[in-house]
Design a protein around this motif. Structure first.
Motif, PDB file in Angstrom:
ATOM      1  N   MET A   1       7.426   0.923  -4.649  1.00  0.00           N
ATOM      2  CA  MET A   1       7.156  -0.071  -3.604  1.00  0.00           C
ATOM      3  C   MET A   1       8.182  -1.200  -3.607  1.00  0.00           C
TER       4      MET A   1
ATOM      5  N   ASP B   1       0.845  -1.193   0.000  1.00  0.00           N
ATOM      6  CA  ASP B   1       0.000   0.000   0.000  1.00  0.00           C
ATOM      7  C   ASP B   1       0.883   1.247   0.000  1.00  0.00           C
ATOM      8  N   LEU B   2       0.824   2.015  -1.086  1.00  0.00           N
ATOM      9  CA  LEU B   2       1.670   3.200  -1.236  1.00  0.00           C
ATOM     10  C   LEU B   2       1.486   4.182  -0.097  1.00  0.00           C
TER      11      LEU B   2
ATOM     12  N   SER C   1       5.884   6.820  -6.188  1.00  0.00           N
ATOM     13  CA  SER C   1       4.829   6.144  -6.939  1.00  0.00           C
ATOM     14  C   SER C   1       4.760   4.680  -6.534  1.00  0.00           C
ATOM     15  N   GLN C   2       3.763   3.985  -7.058  1.00  0.00           N
ATOM     16  CA  GLN C   2       3.594   2.568  -6.752  1.00  0.00           C
ATOM     17  C   GLN C   2       4.807   1.757  -7.184  1.00  0.00           C
TER      18      GLN C   2
END
Length: 390
Positions: free
Chosen positions: A355, A332-333, A351-352
């Protein structure tokens, strides 16, 4: 530490658990006819290419390019300053220091736009006898002093007494990758010609001691190890220049440096063998090493205890618990960002895609350290203040 016997070979594991892919790679390693004595897997062990990262493999009279890996000489360095973190304002930290570092050190896949001085490159090597290194001499003057991507980082930290530290993680850039790929391909061709017992599907092709191919790989590998150190040293110099401009009166202690991707001749259990450390750090008695966490957790300066069971080795970091793809898909960003910002860390998540290097992608560093108290003793615990990722 637990000991397993696989294919009649002892495997010593300091991790609480090992993922299925890494365990299969461990089993593959136990089939090698030149495996010496036992395998050692550090607390940060996880699947790699051919051999698990966080693995230590001792061999009799052969070197395996893929057991060193593509980022030859990759490692850590750290420097302690005489400056208290409490005296650094957020404005100075963000605008002068962080921006200054980004301006002087190319990140990710970018290189310098101007050639760096020859004095920053390794000395004492016979480059004219090296196939890959010789071919890359014009390119590496633009690559030395650059961070690279993936899990490479520059981090400002504070110790438990509030002193500012600088830590960075990087390697031999594209040079190490090209050397590994060249000699791994050559080893595959030779192993096929020799009809060796090593299954080519294992990605563990080898070069025997005494062959011309071994000598060439060994020379180029050592150059890459030295180039990786030169790369880290130049980046550390540039960071120190930025800090000196922003923080008048700052001074630095000598740099701590340690590599975690290489092969070396060592004596273990009464024999001279080639020890491959792939994502593992030398922890010989009294050797000072560095074990980083993730960008949201502690890192450690440690001292080796010289444990023969680990071939005098320890972990090179926290180790991944999620692959890059899995981390991007599942983490979860906002939760990861909130965790960092709650600690006041100037982070590198935007950003994602980022991750893949989030805290949640890594094992718990405290557990990793606790699992190797027979390998190292902690000298200094460091907490992140600001992070730049590749």
């Amino acid at each position: 530490m637990q000991t397993k016997v696989i294919n009649n070979k002892p495997v010593m594991i300091w991790a609480n658990s090992v993922d299925a892919k890494a365990m299969q790679q461990i089993e593959n390693l136990t089939t090698l006819p030149f495996l010496f004595h036992h395998l050692a897997m550090m607390p940060d062990v996880h699947a790699g290419m051919g051999m698990p990262i966080g693995g230590v493999l001792a061999c009799k009279d052969v070197v395996i390019p893929n057991a060193v890996g593509v980022d030859i000489g990759c490692g850590m360095c750290a420097v302690k300053s005489n400056y208290q973190v409490s005296n650094i304002s957020q404005e100075v930290l963000r605008k002068q220091i962080m921006n200054g570092i980004r301006q002087r050190i190319p990140l990710g896949m970018t290189h310098h736009t101007e050639a760096q001085a020859q004095e920053y490159l390794p000395k004492g090597h016979h480059i004219e006898q090296m196939e890959v290194v010789k071919r890359r001499q014009e390119a590496i003057v633009y690559e030395v002093g650059t961070l690279g991507g993936g899990n490479h980082f520059i981090e400002l930290q504070k110790d438990e007494d509030g002193w500012l530290w600088v830590m960075l993680h990087s390697g031999s850039r594209n040079l190490g990758k090209l050397v590994c790929e060249h000699y791994d391909k050559l080893a595959q061709q030779l192993n096929a010609r020799w009809h060796t017992r090593v299954d080519p599907k294992l990605r563990l092709a080898f070069l025997p001691v005494g062959t011309e191919e071994f000598k060439k790989y060994w020379a180029e590998m050592q150059y890459c190890v030295d180039f990786a150190l030169c790369n880290r040293r130049l980046m550390m110099q540039r960071v120190q220049e930025v800090l000196a401009e922003a923080l008048p009166g700052i001074a630095f202690e000598p740099m701590i440096n340690i590599a975690h991707n290489y092969a070396a001749w060592e004596n273990h259990h009464g024999q001279n063998v080639i020890v491959h450390r792939k994502g593992a750090t030398l922890a010989r008695q009294g050797v000072v090493g560095i074990i980083p966490g993730s960008q949201g957790t502690a890192s450690y300066i440690v001292e080796g205890l010289g444990n023969a069971s680990s071939f005098n080795s320890c972990s090179h970091g926290a180790g991944r618990v999620l692959s890059r793809t899995a981390a991007i898909a599942s983490l979860d960003l906002q939760a990861e960002v909130s965790q960092l910002e709650a600690k006041g860390i100037v982070h590198a998540i935007r950003s994602q895609k980022d991750m893949q290097e989030a805290t949640g992608a890594y094992k718990d560093i405290e557990e990793v350290i606790a699992n190797q108290t027979d390998l190292i003793k902690v000298k200094t615990r460091l907490l992140p203040i600001a992070v730049i990722k590749g």
